[in-house]
Design a protein around this motif. Structure first.
Motif, PDB file in Angstrom:
ATOM      1  N   SER A   1      37.256  61.637  57.427  1.00  0.00           N
ATOM      2  CA  SER A   1      35.949  62.189  57.068  1.00  0.00           C
ATOM      3  C   SER A   1      34.850  61.764  58.040  1.00  0.00           C
ATOM      4  O   SER A   1      33.712  62.212  57.916  1.00  0.00           O
ATOM      5  N   GLY A   2      35.184  60.904  59.012  1.00  0.00           N
ATOM      6  CA  GLY A   2      34.200  60.512  60.015  1.00  0.00           C
ATOM      7  C   GLY A   2      34.210  59.014  60.263  1.00  0.00           C
ATOM      8  O   GLY A   2      34.918  58.262  59.600  1.00  0.00           O
ATOM      9  N   PRO A   3      33.412  58.572  61.249  1.00  0.00           N
ATOM     10  CA  PRO A   3      33.376  57.155  61.619  1.00  0.00           C
ATOM     11  C   PRO A   3      32.932  56.275  60.443  1.00  0.00           C
ATOM     12  O   PRO A   3      32.141  56.702  59.602  1.00  0.00           O
ATOM     13  N   ARG A   4      33.458  55.062  60.423  1.00  0.00           N
ATOM     14  CA  ARG A   4      33.102  54.103  59.371  1.00  0.00           C
ATOM     15  C   ARG A   4      32.988  52.706  59.964  1.00  0.00           C
ATOM     16  O   ARG A   4      33.655  52.366  60.922  1.00  0.00           O
ATOM     17  N   ARG A   5      32.149  51.910  59.327  1.00  0.00           N
ATOM     18  CA  ARG A   5      32.046  50.493  59.663  1.00  0.00           C
ATOM     19  C   ARG A   5      33.086  49.729  58.859  1.00  0.00           C
ATOM     20  O   ARG A   5      33.627  50.234  57.868  1.00  0.00           O
ATOM     21  N   PHE A   6      33.350  48.492  59.278  1.00  0.00           N
ATOM     22  CA  PHE A   6      34.381  47.670  58.652  1.00  0.00           C
ATOM     23  C   PHE A   6      34.145  47.545  57.142  1.00  0.00           C
ATOM     24  O   PHE A   6      35.052  47.765  56.340  1.00  0.00           O
ATOM     25  N   GLY A   7      32.933  47.189  56.742  1.00  0.00           N
ATOM     26  CA  GLY A   7      32.630  47.001  55.327  1.00  0.00           C
ATOM     27  C   GLY A   7      32.791  48.282  54.523  1.00  0.00           C
ATOM     28  O   GLY A   7      33.250  48.250  53.373  1.00  0.00           O
ATOM     29  N   GLU A   8      32.421  49.415  55.119  1.00  0.00           N
ATOM     30  CA  GLU A   8      32.585  50.700  54.440  1.00  0.00           C
ATOM     31  C   GLU A   8      34.066  51.005  54.218  1.00  0.00           C
ATOM     32  O   GLU A   8      34.464  51.445  53.134  1.00  0.00           O
ATOM     33  N   LEU A   9      34.859  50.750  55.258  1.00  0.00           N
ATOM     34  CA  LEU A   9      36.300  50.965  55.126  1.00  0.00           C
ATOM     35  C   LEU A   9      36.885  50.067  54.047  1.00  0.00           C
ATOM     36  O   LEU A   9      37.646  50.518  53.197  1.00  0.00           O
TER      37      LEU A   9
ATOM     38  N   ILE B   1      45.261  55.452  67.898  1.00  0.00           N
ATOM     39  CA  ILE B   1      44.983  56.300  66.744  1.00  0.00           C
ATOM     40  C   ILE B   1      43.496  56.264  66.425  1.00  0.00           C
ATOM     41  O   ILE B   1      42.934  57.229  65.931  1.00  0.00           O
ATOM     42  N   LEU B   2      42.850  55.147  66.709  1.00  0.00           N
ATOM     43  CA  LEU B   2      41.417  55.023  66.464  1.00  0.00           C
ATOM     44  C   LEU B   2      40.764  54.247  67.592  1.00  0.00           C
ATOM     45  O   LEU B   2      41.440  53.596  68.388  1.00  0.00           O
ATOM     46  N   THR B   3      39.445  54.373  67.660  1.00  0.00           N
ATOM     47  CA  THR B   3      38.664  53.596  68.622  1.00  0.00           C
ATOM     48  C   THR B   3      37.757  52.643  67.855  1.00  0.00           C
ATOM     49  O   THR B   3      37.366  52.912  66.708  1.00  0.00           O
ATOM     50  N   ARG B   4      37.453  51.555  68.497  1.00  0.00           N
ATOM     51  CA  ARG B   4      36.548  50.539  67.950  1.00  0.00           C
ATOM     52  C   ARG B   4      35.378  50.437  68.912  1.00  0.00           C
ATOM     53  O   ARG B   4      35.550  50.092  70.079  1.00  0.00           O
TER      54      ARG B   4
ATOM     55  N   PRO C   1      25.748  42.502  65.387  1.00  0.00           N
ATOM     56  CA  PRO C   1      26.524  43.559  66.040  1.00  0.00           C
ATOM     57  C   PRO C   1      27.050  44.565  65.015  1.00  0.00           C
ATOM     58  O   PRO C   1      27.409  44.200  63.907  1.00  0.00           O
ATOM     59  N   ARG C   2      27.044  45.818  65.396  1.00  0.00           N
ATOM     60  CA  ARG C   2      27.561  46.881  64.533  1.00  0.00           C
ATOM     61  C   ARG C   2      28.841  47.398  65.168  1.00  0.00           C
ATOM     62  O   ARG C   2      28.861  47.786  66.333  1.00  0.00           O
ATOM     63  N   VAL C   3      29.942  47.378  64.397  1.00  0.00           N
ATOM     64  CA  VAL C   3      31.241  47.848  64.877  1.00  0.00           C
ATOM     65  C   VAL C   3      31.614  49.093  64.086  1.00  0.00           C
ATOM     66  O   VAL C   3      31.574  49.085  62.855  1.00  0.00           O
ATOM     67  N   VAL C   4      31.956  50.142  64.803  1.00  0.00           N
ATOM     68  CA  VAL C   4      32.283  51.421  64.173  1.00  0.00           C
ATOM     69  C   VAL C   4      33.698  51.825  64.595  1.00  0.00           C
ATOM     70  O   VAL C   4      34.061  51.738  65.765  1.00  0.00           O
TER      71      VAL C   4
END
Length: 128
Positions: A43-51, A75-78, A86-89
């Motif tokens: 459904s789209g990019p997510r941050r660690f906490g959202e995941l 399979i995914l990018t970080r 820092p914000r990680v997506v």
């Protein structure tokens, strides 16, 4: 599967293990967390906490390991954004998005075939 189901079954059962597409796919979809991470990222990019919240709060260590594995498999990018903090997506690659058909097929199958709870094994009766 192709137009001829028996040809597809023959390919599934005849392929050497090292060349089997099913086995390669299972390496990517290893365990429930990998599959569910991919489902959430469709459904789209997510941050660690959202995941983590969307997945029912797996341990941070488990989720981190799965995310690294999926990143190594392309399979995914970080993406780390230079902010404080820092914000990680995390986001699916094209290869990751190509798994949507497989996950959709799993969804349909799961909806059409309700879970049957295993009953405890019947006790073994000894003969007198």
């Amino acid at each position: 599967m192709g137009t001829n189901g028996s040809d597809d079954i023959a390919r599934l059962t005849a392929a050497p293990t090292s060349e089997c597409g099913v086995e390669r796919t299972l390496r990517v979809l290893d365990g429930k967390w990998s599959t569910l991470v991919i489902r959430e990222l469709l459904s789209g990019p997510r941050r660690f906490g959202e995941l983590r919240s969307a997945l029912g709060d797996p341990s941070p260590k488990t989720l981190t390991e799965r995310l690294r594995m999926l990143e190594n498999q392309q399979i995914l990018t970080r993406t780390v954004h230079a902010e404080v903090p820092p914000r990680v997506v995390y986001e699916l690659t094209e290869q990751g998005r190509s798994l949507s058909g497989i996950l959709h097929a799993m969804l349909v199958w799961g909806q059409e075939h309700p879970l049957v709870e295993e009953s405890p094994a019947a006790p073994v009766r000894s003969r007198p």
